[in-house]
Design a protein around this motif. Structure first.
Motif, PDB file in Angstrom:
ATOM      1  N   VAL A 109      20.001 -16.539  41.106  1.00 55.13           N
ATOM      2  CA  VAL A 109      20.450 -15.460  41.992  1.00 55.13           C
ATOM      3  C   VAL A 109      19.348 -14.406  42.016  1.00 55.13           C
ATOM      4  O   VAL A 109      19.013 -13.826  40.973  1.00 55.13           O
ATOM      5  CB  VAL A 109      21.772 -14.836  41.509  1.00 55.13           C
ATOM      6  N   GLY A 110      18.757 -14.182  43.186  1.00 48.67           N
ATOM      7  CA  GLY A 110      17.671 -13.217  43.312  1.00 48.67           C
ATOM      8  C   GLY A 110      17.920 -12.221  44.422  1.00 48.67           C
ATOM      9  O   GLY A 110      18.562 -12.541  45.429  1.00 48.67           O
ATOM     10  N   THR A 111      17.431 -10.996  44.244  1.00 52.67           N
ATOM     11  CA  THR A 111      17.555  -9.963  45.272  1.00 52.67           C
ATOM     12  C   THR A 111      16.231  -9.232  45.403  1.00 52.67           C
ATOM     13  O   THR A 111      15.541  -8.977  44.404  1.00 52.67           O
ATOM     14  CB  THR A 111      18.686  -8.977  44.936  1.00 52.67           C
ATOM     15  N   TRP A 112      15.884  -8.891  46.661  1.00 56.41           N
ATOM     16  CA  TRP A 112      14.610  -8.210  46.913  1.00 56.41           C
ATOM     17  C   TRP A 112      14.725  -7.383  48.174  1.00 56.41           C
ATOM     18  O   TRP A 112      15.048  -7.906  49.244  1.00 56.41           O
ATOM     19  CB  TRP A 112      13.485  -9.233  47.066  1.00 56.41           C
ATOM     20  N   ASN A 113      14.460  -6.095  48.040  1.00 50.14           N
ATOM     21  CA  ASN A 113      14.277  -5.228  49.203  1.00 50.14           C
ATOM     22  C   ASN A 113      12.814  -5.356  49.610  1.00 50.14           C
ATOM     23  O   ASN A 113      11.920  -4.877  48.916  1.00 50.14           O
ATOM     24  CB  ASN A 113      14.629  -3.779  48.867  1.00 50.14           C
ATOM     25  N   MET A 114      12.577  -6.009  50.753  1.00 50.41           N
ATOM     26  CA  MET A 114      11.218  -6.356  51.158  1.00 50.41           C
ATOM     27  C   MET A 114      10.465  -5.187  51.772  1.00 50.41           C
ATOM     28  O   MET A 114       9.264  -5.310  52.075  1.00 50.41           O
ATOM     29  CB  MET A 114      11.265  -7.535  52.135  1.00 50.41           C
ATOM     30  N   GLY A 115      11.145  -4.076  52.004  1.00 49.55           N
ATOM     31  CA  GLY A 115      10.456  -2.897  52.526  1.00 49.55           C
ATOM     32  C   GLY A 115       9.860  -3.090  53.900  1.00 49.55           C
ATOM     33  O   GLY A 115       8.858  -2.464  54.250  1.00 49.55           O
ATOM     34  N   ASP A 162      20.108 -25.892  40.157  1.00 45.54           N
ATOM     35  CA  ASP A 162      20.893 -26.681  41.108  1.00 45.54           C
ATOM     36  C   ASP A 162      21.100 -25.937  42.425  1.00 45.54           C
ATOM     37  O   ASP A 162      21.103 -26.538  43.492  1.00 45.54           O
ATOM     38  CB  ASP A 162      22.252 -27.026  40.494  1.00 45.54           C
ATOM     39  N   ILE A 163      21.284 -24.625  42.349  1.00 45.88           N
ATOM     40  CA  ILE A 163      21.543 -23.806  43.537  1.00 45.88           C
ATOM     41  C   ILE A 163      20.669 -22.563  43.464  1.00 45.88           C
ATOM     42  O   ILE A 163      20.544 -21.943  42.396  1.00 45.88           O
ATOM     43  CB  ILE A 163      23.033 -23.406  43.624  1.00 45.88           C
ATOM     44  N   TYR A 164      20.077 -22.193  44.584  1.00 41.29           N
ATOM     45  CA  TYR A 164      19.281 -20.962  44.699  1.00 41.29           C
ATOM     46  C   TYR A 164      19.952 -20.063  45.731  1.00 41.29           C
ATOM     47  O   TYR A 164      20.172 -20.483  46.876  1.00 41.29           O
ATOM     48  CB  TYR A 164      17.843 -21.260  45.117  1.00 41.29           C
ATOM     49  N   VAL A 165      20.277 -18.848  45.314  1.00 35.52           N
ATOM     50  CA  VAL A 165      20.881 -17.857  46.209  1.00 35.52           C
ATOM     51  C   VAL A 165      19.920 -16.676  46.287  1.00 35.52           C
ATOM     52  O   VAL A 165      19.628 -16.032  45.265  1.00 35.52           O
ATOM     53  CB  VAL A 165      22.263 -17.403  45.694  1.00 35.52           C
ATOM     54  N   VAL A 166      19.434 -16.395  47.478  1.00 39.35           N
ATOM     55  CA  VAL A 166      18.408 -15.370  47.671  1.00 39.35           C
ATOM     56  C   VAL A 166      18.937 -14.319  48.637  1.00 39.35           C
ATOM     57  O   VAL A 166      19.263 -14.640  49.789  1.00 39.35           O
ATOM     58  CB  VAL A 166      17.096 -15.984  48.205  1.00 39.35           C
ATOM     59  N   ILE A 189      21.292 -13.303  53.396  1.00 42.44           N
ATOM     60  CA  ILE A 189      21.542 -14.126  52.219  1.00 42.44           C
ATOM     61  C   ILE A 189      21.329 -15.583  52.610  1.00 42.44           C
ATOM     62  O   ILE A 189      21.749 -16.021  53.684  1.00 42.44           O
ATOM     63  CB  ILE A 189      22.960 -13.901  51.650  1.00 42.44           C
ATOM     64  N   VAL A 190      20.617 -16.315  51.753  1.00 38.14           N
ATOM     65  CA  VAL A 190      20.302 -17.718  51.980  1.00 38.14           C
ATOM     66  C   VAL A 190      20.738 -18.505  50.743  1.00 38.14           C
ATOM     67  O   VAL A 190      20.466 -18.088  49.612  1.00 38.14           O
ATOM     68  CB  VAL A 190      18.795 -17.930  52.230  1.00 38.14           C
ATOM     69  N   VAL A 191      21.396 -19.629  50.960  1.00 34.66           N
ATOM     70  CA  VAL A 191      21.822 -20.508  49.866  1.00 34.66           C
ATOM     71  C   VAL A 191      21.171 -21.876  50.064  1.00 34.66           C
ATOM     72  O   VAL A 191      21.330 -22.503  51.116  1.00 34.66           O
ATOM     73  CB  VAL A 191      23.357 -20.661  49.808  1.00 34.66           C
ATOM     74  N   LEU A 192      20.421 -22.309  49.059  1.00 30.13           N
ATOM     75  CA  LEU A 192      19.774 -23.605  49.061  1.00 30.13           C
ATOM     76  C   LEU A 192      20.263 -24.405  47.855  1.00 30.13           C
ATOM     77  O   LEU A 192      20.570 -23.825  46.814  1.00 30.13           O
ATOM     78  CB  LEU A 192      18.250 -23.458  48.995  1.00 30.13           C
ATOM     79  N   ALA A 193      20.331 -25.727  47.988  1.00 26.90           N
ATOM     80  CA  ALA A 193      20.826 -26.568  46.902  1.00 26.90           C
ATOM     81  C   ALA A 193      20.017 -27.852  46.827  1.00 26.90           C
ATOM     82  O   ALA A 193      19.370 -28.270  47.802  1.00 26.90           O
ATOM     83  CB  ALA A 193      22.312 -26.895  47.099  1.00 26.90           C
TER      84      ALA A 193
END
Length: 1111
Positions: A390-396, A427-431, A472-476
């Motif tokens: 689980v990742g979060t980023w304010n890309m500015g 197994d799962i990436y949530v960005v 929000i993007v979910v990849l698996a």
């Protein structure tokens, strides 16, 4: 809008407004929470709030659901309805008299709004402009020519400064000619609505003419190579070759895309078949202690073959190896980086090998490798544990750098992953991103490319949701694509007037086999002084984000998912004056984070129960992620010049990841930190990874005709509700283990003090499957509703695992829309069919507390080859969260207290530890029985022999999975006062008694089979020291929560060195004085009442004593 209509305010807010009015006949209207398009009329009378539903009929006319016997009247508009009910004798508790006005909200300074990209203006035929006016054709043409000339001159000027010496001469001439003559012609056609740019296409075809022929020559070779790696050629490849061969005039970009996909496919297959086989070898240097001597050794893990090697030299021969199924358990030390590997030898005995690593980070990486190996070679068809990034980023609003690999590898500051675990993919990436300037496809391609570079896997897109620049993007993994279903996504705007999407949230939810997941990415209001507005943003998102099963409308998203993760730029700041900016930066450089976290707004507001009630966050051990100077992480830019003056943005932990899970489920934070090398924004990306237990769709191995019917009995349930409503209540029970959701009979209102009401309930539920393998993984959602308006007054969750082996008391905090609304206490008892749960992958690792003085080896079944030498106290340090205490006990929202079990742990016998459960995990009792004639209530009072009169419950369709007719498929501050005699608990029902002991081994006490579980440990963080430079401020107390067991909480873990509570600390017991502490592990030290109840009857050992709460 009428002043007495308060819109969608909550029920509790409406009651607060009426309480402040404090006059009989005060009233207001609000929107109904249960029925769309309906209203609720709230009236104050004799310090109680009466609520009446206003429902529309088919003709959209409104009527009040008042007392029976009063004629129903219909109204077209609300104003007419209210005017009529000013008259007395209209069926209300009292007639309407004093309207309660809306509270005026202070005007807030609007955030700088970054609007979404504007679409290009459309071309209107006949020279009509967008506003319909006819413009002069000559003027338009002249303007277009000037713009085109300017564009041409700009590109020609760039060409002069561009080094093209390494390009073929004919290519240089073609490019120059295009910008001299063809660019304006393409631009003119584009303005006229032709986007094909024919002259640019002609140029690219001329440049790539040799490439086309090379593709046609190379493609068959690559296809043959792929056929060699994969016997069955995917249908897409055959079509690709025919397309490319048939039409060599296709766009080069299309043909390159096809050949690129083919190359990636080849790389993936080679990686899986060969390279990973070599790369799975990881060698670690450790120290081994034997007979007091310390020697160096090397541990080598081969994930592919499932072997672990013990070597004396790094490049020397393998001295000895063990196969994956012979590795029984890993036991981690809590104080040092020591690891005990419990192995099964050839002679069916256990062997303990102790190793000391350089640091705990190396040990965690090694443990993750072994878990990956166990998972890879598991004979289970479906996984019972996955890992989630689980990742979060304010890309500015800036494009990302060329490489963002460190983000997905969890490299940087804080709790990070070891190098040995780098290649292990999740197994799962949530960005989640905020202020994201890229388009959806461009950003998803960037993420997939970055993951392919770090994991060599082409991840599948599961979901994407965008609100302006919030995404929000979910990849698996590809192998999980068919395991993921019921995908939903939604968004909520919380910008100015909740109408703009520059602030708000996006969310995604789905089912992974039988486990529900929810993810929310939010960007809340900015500004240090706007924490109240941020709190309001949170409540709005909680109420209106529509995720998960739509039939669970009584529950908000905090109760709809087994695991809910909330991430994003939450914008909570460090609450210190701007004059302390330099002092804050100094403390950050000195890594004195705890002093600053004492002033973190989110920690303070969360600790006071205003936001994120009962959410968990891993300990923060990294620097504030905002506000940096771009292109460096060495300096914070905490000042900003504005027209109104200098604005301060003090360094703060704006970017966070929190989670909330159902009780007694497995979830374990592996990492939580931020990167150091991604510097295009003024925020640093934040990463977190979690090990999460999941369940699969259950298929029973038992004969349906021979399985007895199961039962779930809720007994002595008392709801204490914080409300002034004058109404009756009932409970709705929702669960996937029920054929239909169950509605209880009307509860009995027992007490109505100022602002609180107690209601008594009781119900018996029938699960669709009684197999404990299935039932113990289930949860029951409870919703206390009113009979007058069918609205929720509080929701909670009870884990059936808590009642795995006996009648169990529970204490659940009820919440509604993020607010605490009361408590629900009672007991739950299960009746299941025979059998037990299989061991889970997450049971593989335990933690041993080093300072335990309990004797080792007691209570073990020495005849069982798998009876491992249990750690004296099982904990899990990775669960250590941060929070505030209240009254010395952390409010988690739920707790359980087990009633005493009549069966005893083996090995102790009468003179040893027979009265204490010696197991360390949740076990299913093979040989346990109740003596119902002697059972006492958990409060210590004599229990009635007559069971509670439980009324039959009404049944409704299952809101989680539809009708199953055809397919089989609290904390200290929440604790109520000691209850009076009328609230005493009844005894467990004999109908729910567990199987009696078998005749075999009748001469020895029953021995439960140990089950290995994950637990957590407790470690108190020191109080915040008084800041030397914050002389005028008094820091708030900041302590770490006592960390609870991940699978067991407050009484579910009965370890060898953890005695029952002393008698004086149990509710309902008389205080017992003692000159010195007593060890209740020895039966000779038991209180006389307990010791006298130790009975031996025939061949059975029955231990019955006063029902006691263990914690």
């Amino acid at each position: 809008m009428c002043p007495w209509h308060h819109g969608n305010i909550t029920r509790s807010k409406a009651e607060d407004l009426l309480s402040k009015a404090a006059r009989d006949g005060s009233f207001l209207l609000r929107d109904s929470e249960s029925i769309q398009g309906a209203y609720a009329l709230c009236v104050l009378y004799q310090n109680c709030v009466y609520t009446y539903r206003i429902l529309p009929n088919e003709e959209r006319k409104l009527s009040v659901q008042a007392s029976e016997g009063v004629p129903i009247r219909f109204f077209s508009v609300l104003t007419d309805l209210v005017e009529t009910y000013y008259s007395p004798n209209m069926g209300l508790a009292t007639h309407l008299q004093f309207p309660v006005q809306k509270e005026e909200e202070p005007e807030e300074e609007p955030d700088p709004v970054k609007y979404p990209p504007q679409l290009p203006p459309r071309n209107f035929p006949g020279g009509m402009s967008a506003n319909g006016s006819k413009e002069a054709h000559g003027g338009e043409s002249q303007t277009s020519e000037l713009a085109c000339a300017s564009l041409r001159d700009t590109y020609l000027q760039r060409l002069q400064h561009l080094d093209m010496s390494n390009l073929p001469e004919e290519h240089q001439q073609s490019i120059q000619e295009y910008f001299h003559t063809s660019l304006c012609l393409d631009a003119e056609q584009a303005q006229n609505g032709n986007p094909n740019l024919p002259r640019l296409k002609k140029l690219t075809m001329e440049i790539c003419k040799h490439l086309n022929s090379e593709i046609s020559r190379t493609l068959p070779t690559l296809e043959a190579f792929q056929r060699l790696l994969d016997q069955q050629l995917s249908p897409g490849v055959g079509r690709m070759r025919s397309q490319v061969s048939a039409d060599s005039g296709q766009a080069v970009s299309f043909r390159l895309e096809q050949i690129t996909k083919l190359l990636y496919s080849i790389e993936d297959k080679v990686m899986f078949n060969t390279i990973l086989n070599l790369g799975s070898w990881s060698s670690l240097q450790v120290k081994s202690e034997l007979l007091g001597l310390t020697t160096k050794m090397f541990l080598k893990v081969d994930v592919e073959t499932g072997k672990i090697y013990f070597k004396k030299y790094k490049d020397g021969p393998e001295d000895k190896y063990f196969v994956h199924n012979k590795i029984l358990q890993l036991v981690k030390s809590q104080k040092v980086a020591k690891l005990v590997i419990v192995l099964e030898t050839e002679k069916e005995k256990t062997l303990r090998k102790e190793f000391v690593f350089d640091d705990t980070k190396k040990r965690e990486g090694f443990c993750q490798l072994l878990q990956q190996m166990k998972n890879k070679h598991s004979d289970k068809p479906e996984p019972d544990m996955i890992t989630v990034f689980v990742g979060t980023w304010n890309m500015g609003n800036a494009s990302p750098p060329h490489s963002i690999a460190s983000w997905f590898q969890c490299k940087g500051q804080g709790k990070t992953r070891d190098d040995t675990a780098d290649h292990i993919p999740h197994d799962i990436y949530v960005v989640g991103t905020q202020e994201d300037p890229l388009g959806e496809k461009e950003w998803i391609d960037t993420l997939k490319s970055a993951l392919r570079g770090t994991t060599d896997i082409s991840f599948k897109q599961i979901a994407v949701q965008t609100l302006w620049n919030i995404r929000i993007v979910v990849l698996a993994k590809p192998e999980h694509e068919n395991r993921i279903s019921h995908i939903f996504s939604d968004s909520v705007k919380t910008g100015i007037a909740n109408a703009l999407g520059n602030k708000g949230a996006v969310g995604v939810s789905f089912m992974f086999n039988g486990t529900s997941f929810g993810f929310v990415n939010s960007h809340l209001t900015s500004g240090s002084e706007k924490k109240i507005r941020r709190n309001q943003n949170y409540v709005s998102i909680l109420r209106f984000l529509n995720l998960g099963d739509k039939k669970l409308n009584p529950f908000d998203i905090t109760h709809r998912f087994t695991h809910l993760f909330w991430l994003g730029d939450l914008n909570y700041r460090i609450e210190l004056p701007s004059t302390e900016a330099e002092s804050i930066v100094t403390k950050i450089k000195q890594q004195q984070y705890q002093e600053l976290l004492c002033r973190d707004q989110l920690t303070i507001e969360k600790g006071e129960g205003k936001v994120f009630l009962h959410y968990d966050e891993e300990e923060i051990t990294f620097a504030p992620t905002y506000r940096f100077e771009r292109d460096t992480r060495e300096r914070y830019a905490y000042t900003k010049a504005k027209a109104t003056g200098t604005k301060y943005n003090l360094p703060s932990w704006c970017d966070r990841v929190l989670r909330k899970s159902y009780p007694l489920v497995h979830v374990f934070c592996q990492s939580y930190g931020c990167t150091n090398d991604i510097m295009t924004s003024d925020h640093s990306p934040v990463f977190s990874t979690f090990e999460v237990g999941v369940v699969s769709q259950f298929v029973s191995k038992q004969d349906p005709n021979s399985v007895s019917q199961g039962g779930i009995k809720f007994m002595n349930c008392i709801a204490t509700l914080m409300t002034k409503s004058k109404t009756k209540f009932f409970i709705e029970y929702h669960s996937s283990c029920l054929e239909k959701f169950v509605k209880s009979s009307e509860g009995e209102n027992q007490d109505h003090s100022d602002g609180n009401i107690k209601v008594r309930f009781g119900n018996q539920l029938v699960p669709i499957i009684s197999d404990p393998e299935y039932l113990l993984d289930q949860h029951i959602l409870l919703c206390v509703k009113s009979t007058d308006c069918d609205e929720s007054y509080g929701e909670g969750c009870v884990a059936l695992r808590a009642a795995e082996s006996s009648y169990t008391e529970f204490h659940v905090t009820l919440t509604h829309h993020g607010e605490r609304t009361g408590t629900l206490t009672g007991g739950v008892q299960l009746r299941t069919s025979g059998g037990k749960q299989t061991e889970k992958l997450y049971d593989f690792i335990k933690v041993e507390r080093d300072d335990s003085g309990a004797p080792k080896g007691k209570g073990l079944d020495h005849n069982n080859k798998f009876a491992l030498p249990h750690p004296s106290d099982i904990t899990n340090p990775n669960y250590m969260g941060v929070g505030y205490k209240s009254g010395g006990v952390t409010d988690r929202g739920w707790s359980y207290s087990m009633s005493p079990r009549s069966g005893s742990g083996g090995g102790g016998g009468v003179g040893g530890h027979g009265g204490k459960d010696q197991t360390h995990g949740n076990i299913f009792p093979k040989k346990t029985v109740y003596d119902h004639s002697a059972v006492r209530s958990p409060t210590g009072k004599a229990a009635n022999n007559v069971g509670e009169d439980v009324k039959p419950a009404d049944m409704f369709d299952n809101p989680l999975y539809g009708s199953m007719g055809k397919s089989g498929g609290g904390g200290a501050k929440d604790s109520p006062d000691c209850q009076s005699s009328k609230d005493h608990l009844t005894a467990p029902d004999p109908y729910f008694s567990f199987p009696k002991p078998s005749d075999q081994d009748s001469d020895r006490p029953p021995v439960p089979t140990p089950r290995n579980r994950s637990y957590t440990c407790s470690e108190t963080k020191p109080q915040c020291p008084a800041p030397t430079s914050f002389a005028s401020l008094h820091p708030l107390s900041y302590t770490k929560n006592p960390v609870k067991p991940s699978r067991s909480e407050g009484g579910m873990v009965l370890t060898a060195n953890k005695p029952p509570l002393p008698m004086k600390s149990r509710p309902g017991q008389a205080d017992a004085t003692s000159t010195k502490p007593r060890d209740y592990r020895d039966s000779s030290e038991l209180p006389s009442k307990l010791r006298n109840q130790l009975l031996l009857s025939g061949n059975q050992l029955l231990l019955t004593y006063q029902a006691t709460s263990f914690c």
